[in-house]
Design a protein around this motif. Structure first.
Motif, PDB file in Angstrom:
ATOM      1  N   GLY A  59      -5.329   1.901  -1.686  1.00 33.68           N
ATOM      2  CA  GLY A  59      -6.473   1.816  -0.772  1.00 33.68           C
ATOM      3  C   GLY A  59      -6.914   0.388  -0.533  1.00 33.68           C
ATOM      4  N   LEU A  60      -6.941  -0.386  -1.602  1.00 31.66           N
ATOM      5  CA  LEU A  60      -7.326  -1.785  -1.479  1.00 31.66           C
ATOM      6  C   LEU A  60      -6.310  -2.561  -0.633  1.00 31.66           C
ATOM      7  N   ALA A  61      -5.026  -2.356  -0.903  1.00 31.64           N
ATOM      8  CA  ALA A  61      -3.987  -3.049  -0.139  1.00 31.64           C
ATOM      9  C   ALA A  61      -4.022  -2.634   1.329  1.00 31.64           C
TER      10      ALA A  61
ATOM     11  N   ALA B  64       0.831  -1.206   0.000  1.00 35.72           N
ATOM     12  CA  ALA B  64       0.000   0.000   0.000  1.00 35.72           C
ATOM     13  C   ALA B  64       0.865   1.254   0.000  1.00 35.72           C
TER      14      ALA B  64
ATOM     15  N   SER C 190      -6.022   3.736  -6.015  1.00 39.55           N
ATOM     16  CA  SER C 190      -7.038   2.711  -5.755  1.00 39.55           C
ATOM     17  C   SER C 190      -6.397   1.408  -5.289  1.00 39.55           C
ATOM     18  N   LEU C 191      -5.266   1.048  -5.878  1.00 42.30           N
ATOM     19  CA  LEU C 191      -4.544  -0.156  -5.443  1.00 42.30           C
ATOM     20  C   LEU C 191      -4.017   0.019  -4.025  1.00 42.30           C
TER      21      LEU C 191
ATOM     22  N   THR D  56      -6.663  -1.657   3.008  1.00 41.35           N
ATOM     23  CA  THR D  56      -7.842  -2.283   3.602  1.00 41.35           C
ATOM     24  C   THR D  56      -7.580  -3.749   3.924  1.00 41.35           C
ATOM     25  N   VAL D  57      -6.960  -4.460   2.989  1.00 41.48           N
ATOM     26  CA  VAL D  57      -6.629  -5.868   3.223  1.00 41.48           C
ATOM     27  C   VAL D  57      -5.668  -5.987   4.393  1.00 41.48           C
TER      28      VAL D  57
END
Length: 57
Positions: free
Chosen positions: A25-27, A12, A22-23, A29-30
């Motif tokens: 943010g996703l990383a 992230a 966006s990547l 969150t994970v």
């Protein structure tokens, strides 16, 4: 599991620095979800060991 959380956190940070918002943010969150799952399992393990009368550390 903590290793995976740290891996996604680093991903992230790197993605954020490179502009992949966006990547990143996703990383992130994970990474947060994996860290919370790790903490829940750690506390559950401590409680179970304490109930059984074993050393928790």
């Amino acid at each position: 599991m903590l290793g995976w959380a740290l891996t996604f956190a680093v991903l992230a940070i790197v993605a954020g620095l490179l502009g992949f918002v966006s990547l990143a943010g996703l990383a992130a969150t994970v990474a947060k979800v994996l860290f919370v799952v790790f903490l829940v399992l750690l506390v559950a393990s401590f409680v179970i060991r304490a109930v059984r009368g074993q050393s928790v550390l």
